[in-house]
Design an enzyme around this catalytic site. Sequence first.
Site: not given
Ligand code: AMP
Length: 283
Positions: A34, A182, A28
Amino acid sequence: MQLVTSIPAWKQVRLGLGGAVGLVPTMGALHAGHVALVRRCRAENDVTVVWIFVNPKQFGPSEDFARYPRDLARDMRLLETEGVDYILSPTVEEVYPEAFQTTVNVEGLTRPLEGAVRPGHFQGVTTIVAKMFCLTQPRRAYFGQKDAQQSLVVQRLVFDLGMLTEVVVCPTVREADGLAMSSRNVYLDAEERAFAPTLYRALQAAERAIAAGERDADALRERMRREFSGRPGVSVDYVSIADVQTLQELATVDRPALLSLAVRVGRTRLIDNIPMTPPGAGR
Ligand code: AMP
């Protein structure tokens, strides 16, 4: 778009779905990184499911589980405009009932880098990924290059256990100044935010040096580290130049490599990476 928060209700939904189901696993607090995963998923599958769950098992005791940003209402509005079919967002109690006693573990690949600094992290990741894949039975699942080691670990898990899901790894989406997007970037104050693109700049400088012929990995690691030395409130967890498939540290950059680093900027831990193939070292 339908929000499903109960696992038994989701099982009924899933049993009724036909065609290729694509899954985008997230915690989230969604951003453009995302959204890129969601768009690719929609383009390649009949049904798009976004998983939103802040997974306590992948946070260490001194990490940011409690303060991790959560805003399901905002995430829902965003995903509605993206044409997502289902959001699956169960509660912690439903995912891990008191009697829960199963863990899934990937061995070697989880030891270095993030695994060395965050003991137990990847076991939390692989356990939730296994559960999520069982619940959603995705034809394809979309992960980000931003979390390079996580993507490799999930690919290993899927291959080793013979899961039918295809793991699709999508490029890192960045802010205009290079900072990898992020959910944790909201923790940064103005000064920290101004410093944060240093991670990507350090990686790019190493990438350029390799392209120009530098092959001494220690010299490259030292050069990256220097970008962060002497900065109050900034500390390096690791700087790595590793084999892009095994994540073993290289002495000589003579094969496809993952340049990666993790740096604490104030109370915020940032990670970033660039995969690259040195000229003449195609594999
Ligand atoms: P998270 O919500 O941070 O656990 O991320 C969920 C998914 O989105 C994971 O597979 C991450 O690697 C991907 N993700 C997060 N930040 C980025 C970004 N800046 N670019 C591409 N994918 C991302």
